[in-house]
Structures are given as C-alpha cells and as structure tokens.
Design an enzyme around this catalytic site. Sequence first.
Site, short mmCIF file in Angstrom:
data_model
loop_
_atom_site.label_atom_id
_atom_site.label_comp_id
_atom_site.label_asym_id
_atom_site.label_seq_id
_atom_site.Cartn_x
_atom_site.Cartn_y
_atom_site.Cartn_z
N LYS A 79 1.13 -1.21 0.11
CA LYS A 79 -0.25 0.25 0.06
C LYS A 79 0.99 1.42 -0.45
O LYS A 79 1.61 1.21 0.60
CB LYS A 79 -0.82 0.20 1.17
CG LYS A 79 -2.20 0.77 1.40
CD LYS A 79 -2.74 0.92 2.52
CE LYS A 79 -3.63 2.12 2.51
NZ LYS A 79 -4.80 2.16 3.78
N SER A 154 -10.11 2.24 3.01
CA SER A 154 -8.90 2.91 1.71
C SER A 154 -7.90 1.69 1.35
O SER A 154 -6.87 2.67 -0.02
CB SER A 154 -7.95 3.91 2.82
OG SER A 154 -7.40 3.04 3.57
N SER A 178 -10.22 -0.45 7.20
CA SER A 178 -9.17 -0.04 5.48
C SER A 178 -8.11 -1.19 5.25
O SER A 178 -8.39 -1.97 3.88
CB SER A 178 -8.15 1.02 5.56
OG SER A 178 -8.95 1.82 5.41
N1 GLN Z 1 -13.57 4.51 5.98
C1 GLN Z 1 -12.08 4.62 6.93
C2 GLN Z 1 -11.53 6.11 6.94
O1 GLN Z 1 -12.32 7.22 6.70
C3 GLN Z 1 -11.87 4.23 8.04
C4 GLN Z 1 -10.24 4.32 7.08
C5 GLN Z 1 -9.12 3.48 7.16
O2 GLN Z 1 -9.54 2.27 8.48
N2 GLN Z 1 -7.31 4.13 6.93
O3 GLN Z 1 -11.34 7.12 8.04
#
Ligand code: GLN
Length: 485
Positions: A79, A154, A178
């Site tokens: 990532k 994400s 995410s």
């Molecule tokens: N979707 C969640 C957010 O926008 C979690 C994102 C994540 O786990 N990095 O904060």
Amino acid sequence: MSLWKKSLTELSSAVKNKEVKPSEILEAFLERTQKVEPEIKSYVTNLIDKAYEEAKKKDDKLLKLEEIPDLFGLPIAIKDNIITKEIRTTCSSRILENFVPPYNATVIEKLNKQGYIITGKTNLDEFAMGSSTENSAFFTTRNPWDYERVPGGSSGGSAAAVGAGIVPAALGSDTGGSIRQPAAFCGVVGLKPTYGRVSRYGLVAFASSLDQIGPITRTVEDAALLMNVISGWDRRDSTSSKQEVPDFTSYIGKDIKGLKIGVPKEFFIEGLDPEIKNIVENAIKQLEKEGAVIEEVSLPTTKYAIEAYYIIAPSEASSNLARYDGVRYGYRTSDYKDLEEMYSKTRDEGFGAEVKRRIMLGTYSLSSGYYDAYYLKAQKVRTLIYQEFMDVFQKVDILATPTTPDIAFKIGEKTSDPIQMYLSDIFTVSVNMAGIPGISIPCGFKDGLPVGLQLIGKPFDEGTLLQVAHYYERLNDFYKRFPGE
Ligand code: GLN
C-alpha cells in the site's frame, strides 16, 4: 493450475523445493498484470517489470542459499502509505506525489530480509481516509468482480490486486476498517492485527492510536505466513508490543470443537442488508455444525462507535498532517508572497477535499472550547467499547459478525454524501477503537459480488482468529474463485 492462481503458501513451498524459479512465478504475474491491471488500476506505481528483472537475479541466488526464507522470490504489493526506500511513496496525495523516501518502514525491512519482491505501490484513499479509493488524488481503482463498483478502501488497491490475481498477497493498513472492508468487497482475506503487534515505523500516520499494518491475501494460511514475518517489537515504534510472537501457521488446521463464538446482536440490526445477514448467519451455522458453541452476546456501546471514531480519528489526523507544510518535504506551492501564504496555499493545493474535511473536524474537536464536549467524550466512549469487548471475551473466545452492511457499491454512489461513506465501516471501527484483532474472510456472494465474514478476537490472539477462519475457509471453496473465470 496456472501459477498466478496459486496461494503464497503454495508458491513458497514450490520455491523452497526448487520446483519453480522466482522468474517463472513473476512471469505468470507479469502476464496477468498486463491483462487486467489496465482496467483495475490497482497500482499508483507499477513495478512489475522491475520485479521480473529482480526475480531473474533471485533465480541464481536461490541456488546458493543454504536456508531459503518463506517469502524468498515471492511477489507482494505494498500500500502506498508504507514507506519504501528510493521508491516513490505518495499516500495517493498531491502533497506527496513526488516524495521518494530515503528509508524503509520496518515491515519492508522485514520483507527484504526474506528476499521478497515488490510488485508495486497500491492505490488508496488519500492518506487512508475513505472507504472506496475514490478519495485518491490520482484515480479510482475498480472492483475486479464488477468494474462499475468500488474495491472498498482505503486499501482498495491492495485488495483489488489480490482479488484480481495480479499478485498473491499485499500489505494494507487499517485505521477503522481499511483492510477488512476492501478485503470483503474484493473476496479476499484481510487481517487487522492487535494494536502494537506490527510496527508502525514507516507507516505514514493517519490516526496513530488506531493505525495498524496487516496482510491481504487469498487464503488464511497466507495471512498467517505474512504475520510471522511482519509481527514483533520494534524499538523504533514506542507503541509496538513486546508480547511474544507465536508461529501463526501452527494454528492452521486445528479443530474448532468446543470453541465459543459470540454473536453480538448489535451487528445484526436495521441497515444490514437482509441477504448479507442471511449469508453471514449461515456461515455461523456452519461453524456450529462443526462443533463450535454459538452464543448471543451484547455490545451496546457499538452504536456510538462511528460517532466517536469520527471525532478521534480526525483529531489525530489534524495533528499528524500538520507536518505537511511545504518546508521539509513534499509539494510546495510555486507562487506566494510570504511564509503564511506559502503554508496555506501549499496545503490548499496539496490536500484533497476529504483530507481538508478531516483536518477541520479534528482541529475543531481539539480546540479549547470544544475539547471536553467532543474529544474527551469520544475517548470515554472508546474506553466503554474496550471494556464491553473485554467483558464479552470472559464468556466467548471470538466474535463473528458481518464485515460490511452491504456488498461493494457503485463508483460515485456515495461520493456526494460523506456520512453514507462513513457508515460503510459501521462493523469494523469498534475493533480499532478497542485495539483488538479482526479478520475478514469470504463467506458467499450476493448478486455475484463477494460478502465478508468478520471474526474478532482477544488482544494478541490472532492465532485463534486464524484457526477459526482457516477452518471455515476449508468448508467452502470461495477462496478458489477468481473473477471472470
Ligand atoms: N473508512 C475509514 C475512514 O475513512 C477507515 C479508514 C482506514 O481504516 N484507514 O476513516
């Protein structure tokens, strides 16, 4: 079977037994990448050609090695919020578009020691803020099962890459879901380790008290294999734990008879798609038939988890993102009259809308007049969430829930309504708030799109999660399916 369809574990033993050369493996993934990556767009930086060249070098090295590490010559995608030395690390943000780090994250050093091969840096929502990769400053990744849908986020690029079979495994990061949510959307396995299990050194900080790096793989055993490599205390991360790291693969193949699985009723409420509910309940019944003991439990504070998360995560983000000031590294605006204007123009041009929204939310919650009303209260909710989990874990060994309230949504469907987007993490955020481990594994399909089962465990008990997840995986054949096949 084509090499690109094999699991990381299968590829690992094939290399170790010298049945296949790293270059043969990379050639298979190179071809697969050329075929599907132009549509899926999982990589911000595609390094597959370089990876193939590297694999050829590894072929010779393999012959000279006395002991072959588990991941030697195996391709893994990373990532793009994990720092890679001399490889551009963008966080899918304009502000880091041309940032080439001079050092490696701890997890990358650990992978390097194994002799792994990086295939590229995968797309994400800018700074890991989002649930669909639509917040990437560059482009949206597509779901390999349906190109009109999001891969989740994400870590959408990592999950899509593994789901599409262009790489056997990837690393993601999980702050509120995410790793697990995109894994569910793309039909793969995603594990968020216990907070402190894996070093965060070199993971670009979003919300430091919630962030963890973890594996995204095709099979549960592959997740165990990667966990063996990336886990452990690191002097460069003061929040990493000295807890002993077991051999996670030793949990693979263990029976589940008598194991107590709690089903928290607050995760099966309104808002959960009825078909998903059905599929997940059937998965739990399957485990019961195999000898697990199922018990309904209650986690009443769960209903405040999203609200509290969207105070705490943005608060930490607003502080962490203060470092992007156009002075030390990253983007700097070209036209400004003084220092103040340089700061504000750099940040205005460098950050996308969601990142700005979080910075504003966070700065507001932390400001002196509102700190007690918002931030402090959210922290209290967080403590309650943790305590409830610990109480429930007195009675049961693990918990089983849906990973997401629905299948992957259409690209564009939720971009105009941030609240709707935030709700896609309703079943995952409380796990981060409590700092405990969670895994998502495929448990069926709705309208041809994958559905995820989430298992939640006690602190540092990833082993039991892997045990149950693997047992369930082998009762079905979801892990053998590839999109378009
Ligand atoms: N979707 C969640 C957010 O926008 C979690 C994102 C994540 O786990 N990095 O904060």
